[in-house]
Motif scaffolding. Structure first.
Motif, short mmCIF file in Angstrom:
data_model
loop_
_atom_site.label_atom_id
_atom_site.label_comp_id
_atom_site.label_asym_id
_atom_site.label_seq_id
_atom_site.Cartn_x
_atom_site.Cartn_y
_atom_site.Cartn_z
N LEU A 72 0.85 -1.19 0.00
CA LEU A 72 0.00 0.00 0.00
C LEU A 72 0.88 1.24 0.00
CD1 LEU A 72 -2.88 1.25 0.35
CD2 LEU A 72 -2.45 1.19 2.81
N LEU A 73 0.59 2.19 -0.87
CA LEU A 73 1.35 3.43 -0.95
C LEU A 73 0.48 4.56 -0.40
CD1 LEU A 73 4.14 4.37 -2.02
CD2 LEU A 73 2.94 5.10 -4.10
N LYS A 74 0.86 5.08 0.76
CA LYS A 74 0.14 6.21 1.36
C LYS A 74 0.64 7.51 0.75
CE LYS A 74 -0.82 4.17 5.86
NZ LYS A 74 -0.69 4.37 7.33
N LEU A 75 -0.28 8.44 0.56
CA LEU A 75 0.03 9.70 -0.11
C LEU A 75 -0.32 10.87 0.80
CD1 LEU A 75 -1.69 8.80 -3.50
CD2 LEU A 75 0.64 8.28 -2.80
N THR A 76 0.52 11.91 0.76
CA THR A 76 0.30 13.12 1.55
C THR A 76 0.35 14.33 0.64
OG1 THR A 76 1.37 12.10 3.47
CG2 THR A 76 1.10 14.49 3.51
N GLY A 77 -0.63 15.22 0.78
CA GLY A 77 -0.60 16.49 0.05
C GLY A 77 -0.96 16.38 -1.41
N ILE A 78 -1.66 15.33 -1.83
CA ILE A 78 -2.06 15.21 -3.23
C ILE A 78 -3.27 16.11 -3.48
CG2 ILE A 78 -3.00 13.63 -4.96
CD1 ILE A 78 -0.07 13.18 -4.41
N TRP A 90 6.26 -3.33 -5.19
CA TRP A 90 7.69 -3.10 -4.98
C TRP A 90 8.48 -3.73 -6.12
CZ3 TRP A 90 10.05 -0.61 -0.80
CH2 TRP A 90 11.43 -0.78 -0.66
N LEU A 91 9.13 -2.90 -6.95
CA LEU A 91 9.91 -3.43 -8.07
C LEU A 91 11.31 -3.83 -7.65
CD1 LEU A 91 9.02 -1.05 -11.03
CD2 LEU A 91 8.13 -3.33 -10.57
N GLU A 122 4.60 6.97 1.45
CA GLU A 122 5.05 5.98 2.43
C GLU A 122 4.58 4.62 1.96
OE1 GLU A 122 4.74 4.94 7.24
OE2 GLU A 122 3.33 6.34 6.30
N PHE A 123 5.50 3.67 1.88
CA PHE A 123 5.14 2.34 1.41
C PHE A 123 4.94 1.40 2.59
CE2 PHE A 123 5.95 -1.96 -0.21
CZ PHE A 123 5.11 -1.98 -1.31
N ILE A 124 3.76 0.76 2.65
CA ILE A 124 3.41 -0.21 3.69
C ILE A 124 3.46 -1.60 3.06
CG2 ILE A 124 1.71 -0.89 5.40
CD1 ILE A 124 2.83 1.93 5.80
N GLN A 127 3.03 -7.06 5.46
CA GLN A 127 2.81 -7.32 6.87
C GLN A 127 2.34 -6.08 7.63
OE1 GLN A 127 5.77 -10.32 8.65
NE2 GLN A 127 7.01 -9.27 7.09
N GLY A 128 2.08 -4.98 6.91
CA GLY A 128 1.63 -3.76 7.55
C GLY A 128 2.75 -2.90 8.09
N ARG A 129 4.00 -3.16 7.69
CA ARG A 129 5.15 -2.39 8.18
C ARG A 129 5.49 -1.27 7.22
NH1 ARG A 129 9.43 -7.19 8.59
NH2 ARG A 129 8.87 -7.10 6.36
N SER A 130 5.89 -0.12 7.78
CA SER A 130 6.37 0.98 6.97
C SER A 130 7.81 0.68 6.56
CB SER A 130 6.31 2.29 7.76
OG SER A 130 6.86 3.35 7.00
N VAL A 131 8.07 0.59 5.26
CA VAL A 131 9.39 0.21 4.75
C VAL A 131 10.20 1.43 4.33
CG1 VAL A 131 10.61 -1.14 3.01
CG2 VAL A 131 8.48 -2.00 3.98
N VAL A 132 9.58 2.37 3.66
CA VAL A 132 10.28 3.56 3.19
C VAL A 132 9.29 4.70 3.09
CG1 VAL A 132 9.92 3.02 0.75
CG2 VAL A 132 11.86 4.43 1.41
N SER A 133 9.75 5.92 3.35
CA SER A 133 8.89 7.10 3.26
C SER A 133 9.74 8.31 2.91
CB SER A 133 8.13 7.33 4.57
OG SER A 133 9.03 7.58 5.63
N GLY A 134 9.09 9.36 2.44
CA GLY A 134 9.79 10.58 2.12
C GLY A 134 9.28 11.18 0.82
N GLU A 135 10.00 12.17 0.32
CA GLU A 135 9.62 12.81 -0.94
C GLU A 135 10.09 11.95 -2.10
OE1 GLU A 135 9.67 17.29 -1.88
OE2 GLU A 135 11.46 16.53 -2.90
#
Length: 628
Positions: A72-78, A90-91, A122-124, A127-135
């Motif tokens: 799941l890819l969470k988005l902020t400010g779209i 995830w490629l 932010e990529f979840i 297993q529901g874990r946050s793996v990477v986030s940022g711009e």
């Protein structure tokens, strides 16, 4: 996939649904038909009360190893109403970035004609874990504008250096073959996506990660860039699920070893799901992420048989997924080792647990002359508990994760291979398992797949927008034994020739004997214009498609010069001076070049006054220029 193949765990998995509760209430993911709902334990007269047991089984199937790249890819400010997340696949990763394929509708914001933008993501993971986030930098294919799919590039976490032994997440293979890769006609496809579900054609269940199956029709609407998946809202054991919106949910085709990402959901109606075909954008994806895992259908170099194969080059090792886990069932396999059936020295089981590698030989041929020769490769089994083992080492790690194979080419293993040539070949390799958990007997179960080999024996280089390529040409001749250091006969005049290329008709010479006004020569290089890559398929007749314009290209200019230099050592004494070839990119030489990403490769053939050592100066230079 037949319903009988589903496991029916009675364990309570509801806790695993909690991360999905963060989804926006208007999200949609997968709807299943009435027959499937009943088959998984649901009661149509009490959907709300029995949906939980159905969701448990769909969640369990969606967490099988073949779907671990789906997240799941969470988005902020779209700047688009209701856009808080989208499905992401995830490629993989390289030393600088991670790469995620996602739905484009939300990521494009209000500009549906965009080819790139930035966004907070932010990529979840599964297993529901946050793996990477940022711009992240978001890219959209030029064909179809920003509605088909998006590729998101996010900087790697600073505290998570690239480690081949433990990737952040297992990458997915994507399919570059139009039509069914096994030749079975229209196959059943599997989908994994996040969002609210439903039964029949209603959509009212709680947010969750879900799984489904539908049959693919390739030629339904004369559109080679899309695929269509049938759905029957009432009955049907093969077409019992559909997508529910433009959310980028991944559709996978079952392979012999693992799932293959084939499409991303774009839209739906009551009887079908439409998905963007990943194969139509494979070159665009590869241009953005050169290390992406792509399976292409190729002909065997010697017997002509066709099969999907995985690439191995002098620049890029081949690394498989973790075959110690059955991608279809999730079962742990033990005693795993790898063997090349055609190579007697390809290895026999050797459970030592000692770091090392296996060398084996395959037959390849000179691409220009077709003369066969032997090529030596290295095979290693990746075992996080020990390191890199010989590929025929059946040692197990207690914590698992010991089933990935790495194949690589090493020039020092091939000292007699002709320089300045390209060698091509194909071979099969097998994974063999001799033990299975909870069993008291040995089971040898090989899985075999094909490797497509393309090895250039030129010296390698790379030029970027900020870093030039430098080559110590005089030192290369000395190291090759043509002249000893300090020998008065060593050459003083070198010439490098850039041969003609498709799209550039003239060759260019770069020499130490220049008397021109400028201290450099401009060379023209044909590069892949990644952001403007068009779709790779066109209709040639009703129901028939073929590739066109393999790459969208553009000519760029590079500066090349030869002369004295010290490399990274500045200042330096005269005795440390070296004759160096330098190739660099300058914006002022490319004033009409729009911001973008340009990748290519060109050859440089070197010679010197005495004529000795010419074979030691054949170069191949990669162009990786990003001007965003």
């Amino acid at each position: 996939m037949p319903a009988q193949s589903f496991p029916s765990p009675r364990r309570q998995l509801l806790a695993l649904l909690l991360p999905c509760a963060l989804l926006a209430p208007d999200a949609r993911a997968i709807v299943i038909n009435e027959e499937a709902f009943k088959r998984f334990g649901g009661d149509l007269s009490n959907i709300e009360g029995t949906a939980g047991r159905v969701d448990e089984q769909l969640l369990a199937e969606s967490r099988k190893p073949r779907f671990h790249s789906a997240g799941l890819l969470k988005l902020t400010g779209i700047d688009r109403k209701g856009c808080h997340q989208t499905n992401g696949t995830w490629l993989g990763e390289d030393a600088a970035f991670v790469y995620i394929l996602a739905g484009a509708s939300c990521l494009s914001g209000k500009d549906v004609h965009a080819t790139t933008r930035v966004a907070q993501v932010e990529f979840i993971d599964w297993q529901g874990r946050s793996v990477v986030s940022g711009e992240g930098r978001v890219f959209f294919p030029a064909h179809g504008k920003a509605m088909a799919m998006a590729l998101v590039r996010v900087p790697r976490p600073a505290d998570r250096p690239l480690d081949v032994l433990r990737p952040l997440l297992p990458p997915v293979w994507i399919n570059d073959t139009f039509g069914d890769r096994a030749g079975r006609g229209d196959p059943s496809m599997e989908v994994v996506a996040y969002g609210r579900g439903g039964v029949g054609n209603s959509e009212d269940r709680q947010p969750a990660r879900r799984f489904g199956v539908a049959g693919r029709r390739d030629f339904s609407r004369d559109d080679p860039n899309a695929m269509y998946l049938d759905y029957d809202a009432t009955t049907g054991s093969e077409n019992w699920a559909r997508g529910a919106g433009d959310n980028g949910g991944g559709w996978y085709e079952r392979g012999e070893h693992e799932g293959m990402l084939t499409g991303l959901t774009t839209w739906f109606n009551p009887t079908m799901t439409a998905a963007t075909r990943v194969a139509a954008h494979a070159l665009w994806i590869e241009g953005l992420y050169p290390d992406v895992r792509i399976a292409r259908r190729v002909a065997h170099a010697f017997n002509g048989s066709w099969a999907e194969a995985y690439p191995l080059t002098e620049r890029r090792a081949l690394v498989t997924t973790d075959l110690s886990l059955n991608g279809l069932t999730g079962e742990r396999r033990r005693g795993l080792y790898f063997k090349v059936p055609s190579a007697p020295d390809g290895g026999v089981p050797m459970p030592s647990g000692t770091p090392g590698h296996t060398r084996f030989q395959i037959t390849v041929k000179d691409e220009r002359t077709s003369v066969p020769t032997q090529l030596t490769l290295r095979g290693q089994k990746i075992a996080p508990c020990v390191g890199l083992l010989a590929m025929n080492d059946s040692h197990d790690c207690p914590e698992g994760g010991d089933g990935r194979l790495m194949l690589s080419y090493w020039p020092e293993d091939n000292p007699t291979l002709a320089q300045g040539r390209v060698f091509v070949g194909t071979f099969d390799i097998g994974a063999i398992f001799d033990r299975v958990d909870a069993s008291n007997f040995s089971l040898v179960s090989p899985e075999v797949w094909r490797v497509d080999v393309r090895i250039s024996t030129r010296k390698l280089g790379r030029v970027t927008a900020t870093r030039p390529f430098e080559w110590d040409y005089k030192g290369a001749v000395q190291r090759a034994g043509a002249f000893k250091e300090g020998d008065s006969r060593r050459p003083n005049r070198f010439t490098f020739r850039v041969p003609e290329q498709a799209g550039v008709e003239e060759s260019v010479e770069v020499t130490t004997n220049r008397k021109a006004e400028k201290p450099y020569s401009l060379i023209r290089v044909v590069a892949h214009d990644v952001l403007q890559q068009t779709s790779e398929w066109e209709q040639v007749s009703p129901g028939s498609y073929d590739r066109h314009m393999p790459r969208t290209t553009r000519v760029i200019h590079l500066r090349a010069q030869v002369g004295r230099g010290c490399g990274g050592a500045k200042p330096c004494a005269p005795r440390d001076w070296k004759r160096r070839l330098t190739v660099s990119f300058a914006k002022e030489d490319n004033l009409g070049l729009p911001p973008g990403i340009y990748r290519g490769r060109f050859d440089m053939d070197g010679s010197h006054a005495s004529g000795a050592g010419a074979e030691q100066n054949k170069l191949s230079v990669d162009v990786d220029v990003e001007t965003l």
